[in-house]
Write a protein that holds these residues in place. Structure first.
Motif, PDB file in Angstrom:
ATOM      1  N   ASP A  89     -76.931  72.220   2.813  1.00  0.00           N
ATOM      2  CA  ASP A  89     -77.917  71.752   3.802  1.00  0.00           C
ATOM      3  C   ASP A  89     -77.156  71.233   5.020  1.00  0.00           C
ATOM      4  N   ASN A  90     -77.399  71.825   6.173  1.00  0.00           N
ATOM      5  CA  ASN A  90     -76.667  71.407   7.369  1.00  0.00           C
ATOM      6  C   ASN A  90     -77.563  70.580   8.286  1.00  0.00           C
ATOM      7  N   GLY A 133     -72.480  72.900   5.863  1.00  0.00           N
ATOM      8  CA  GLY A 133     -73.460  71.905   5.464  1.00  0.00           C
ATOM      9  C   GLY A 133     -73.019  71.059   4.289  1.00  0.00           C
ATOM     10  N   ASN A 178     -75.487  71.138  -2.171  1.00  0.00           N
ATOM     11  CA  ASN A 178     -76.734  70.761  -2.827  1.00  0.00           C
ATOM     12  C   ASN A 178     -76.694  71.253  -4.274  1.00  0.00           C
ATOM     13  N   ARG A 232     -80.042  72.974  -5.647  1.00  0.00           N
ATOM     14  CA  ARG A 232     -80.196  74.342  -5.153  1.00  0.00           C
ATOM     15  C   ARG A 232     -79.204  75.273  -5.831  1.00  0.00           C
TER      16      ARG A 232
END
Length: 508
Positions: free
Chosen positions: A465-466, A499, A502, A505
């Motif tokens: 996630d960025n 990013g 996660n 994910r």
């Protein structure tokens, strides 16, 4: 104390990788040795130093070079013939220059600047040990299904690792080797997942697999135990939980046993080769290789260090091992034109020099194929100490930040994990961010067991996630002064790379 931390590069750092490859002559068919005869026997006396002599990886060449080493007053500690790296001790002050003139030698140089003695990392500040009373207070805040101290582990929740554990905690067929100061495998949170058969002591360049050799020499050598717990502390109703509580973790000691805890090149070469030859899927490297913070290729000793360590980590990659390393705690822009290095060499008298990080490399983090990790705090912002750089940092992860305060029982923005002697404590640094990435990589390897190191690195980037570069000028410590500048966009930038990893994910 040594420099515990780490970093890297790969697809996002093609210009540096290509320049490094070309400079060191790693490409097939490149002539790198001058066909001169062996040096005359020497009787010169000087400080007894350790050297790496890097050659073509064939038996005939290595045998010939070993004879030249003896003639030059050197003694072979170990020869890693599969990568053409020979670790040597010599008191001949001219040993390096003489060896560089030998047929088949591609680079050679001293791995330290001070004499050998009986027996760097990247954490920022000393460990804050959690007292029994403090632990009891935290345990009262634990929710059903949580580990007793998990309420203080904001970092797990930040990357969804708590929820990921209910989906897939990781496979026992995946091992993460902690290349560090030693791992206390007797800790109740580490013991259930520890792999002794993939552990060793590599100090000095030669692996010692005697049972327990991988353990820290004393409680002050706590860094590796903390890292191991971050990766794979078991969900067993005791203490804390790791990012990947179902995978195996091993310990490969490379730090000098004295108070310096320095990580010399020959020890790190040994660790990468040992990990590769013992089926390790991922290595965690929360340090830089001493004695040089940055190794410049125009210096023959530093070039030989880069050459030797790079051969070892590339060998590990070819055997299927993903190497993850920390970006460092100097708040340096690793994509800048110039940096000040005032700490090298750290085993003798340091001098101040200006280096170009595109020509002078922090290793192993800036070596090709290594995953370079920057650090974030509870707010998801870059940690005030974390080095960064567009095209250098691959991914980011929680590493703690004392200026970013979480809403937890202890209110501590650092990372809580295991310490020797069955204790727990907080640390911060890119040293702490790296094991979060190694843990997520282990979850990905568990889900995709046939993934290559390059594919795992791509998967790490895809699931990240960025947050993008901050909208306001970056002031990490809140003193009103801009501390760093983020370059790049929402998909790739200098603070976070692709990013923040996660875990949830990754398993979904």
């Amino acid at each position: 104390m040594a420099h515990l931390r780490s970093r890297h590069r790969l697809a996002l750092a093609v210009p540096v990788v290509l320049s490094l490859t070309a400079s060191l002559g790693f490409l097939p068919g490149v002539a790198t040795a001058t066909p001169l005869s062996a040096p005359a026997a020497t009787t010169a006396d000087g400080p007894n130093l350790s050297y790496v002599v890097n050659t073509a990886a064939d038996h005939r060449t290595i045998a010939s070079v070993k004879k030249a080493i003896a003639a030059a007053g050197g003694s072979v500690v170990i020869a890693y013939e599969q990568i053409g790296v020979i670790v040597v001790h010599s008191a001949n002050p001219d040993f390096g220059r003489q060896m560089r003139a030998v047929r088949g030698v591609q680079s050679a140089g001293a791995t330290r600047t001070s004499p050998l003695k009986a027996a760097g990392t990247t954490d920022e500040g000393a460990a804050q040990v959690l007292s029994a009373a403090e632990a009891a207070k935290v345990a009262k805040s634990a929710d059903a299904g949580q580990e007793p101290l998990e309420a203080d582990q904001w970092d797990l929740r930040a990357i969804g690792a708590d929820k990921a554990a209910t989906v897939n905690p990781g496979s026992k067929k995946v091992t993460v080797a902690v290349i560090d100061v030693g791992v206390d495998d007797t800790h109740p949170d580490i013991a259930p997942n520890f792999s002794a058969s993939q552990s060793a002591n590599c100090v000095g360049g030669k692996p010692d697999t005697t049972y327990g050799s991988w353990r820290p020499v004393d409680a002050d050598h706590y860094h590796g135990t903390h890292v191991a717990g971050e990766i794979a502390a078991a969900r067993n109703g005791v203490g804390v939980a790791g990012v990947a509580p179902g995978v195996k973790v091993s310990g490969i000691t490379v730090a000098e046993p004295d108070s310096t805890q320095l990580f010399f090149p020959e020890s790190v070469v040994c660790a990468f080769v040992f990990a590769a030859d013992h089926g390790v899927e991922i290595t965690n490297n929360s340090y830089y290789v001493d004695p040089w913070l940055y190794n410049c290729l125009d210096d023959p000793d530093q070039k030989a260090i880069v050459d030797a360590v790079n051969r070892a980590q590339l060998y590990a990659q070819r055997k299927g091992t993903l190497n993850v390393a920390a970006a460092g705690n100097s708040n340096d822009d690793l994509d800048s034109d110039a940096l000040t290095d005032d700490s090298s060499p750290d085993d003798s008298t340091a001098t101040t020099r200006t280096v170009d990080p595109h020509k002078c490399f922090d290793i192993p983090t800036q070596l090709p194929g290594v995953v370079t990790v920057s650090s974030t705090g509870v707010k998801g912002a870059k940690s005030y100490f974390s080095s960064y750089g567009k095209g250098v940092v691959d991914v980011a992860a929680p590493g703690g930040d004392r200026y970013q305060i979480p809403d937890t029982p202890s209110g501590n923005g650092r990372i809580l994990s295991t310490l020797p002697n069955n204790t727990y404590g907080f640390l911060q640094g890119t040293s702490m961010a790296t094991p979060h990435v190694a843990g997520v990589a282990a979850l990905l390897k568990s889900k995709y067991p046939w993934a290559t190191p390059a594919q795992l690195q791509l998967l790490l980037k895809v699931q990240a996630d960025n947050p993008g570069c901050p909208a306001e000028p970056y002031d990490g410590n809140g003193d009103g002064v801009v501390d760093a500048t983020c370059v790049g966009g929402k998909h790739v930038n200098g603070f976070y790379g692709a990013g923040i990893v996660n875990a949830l994910r990754a398993v979904k």
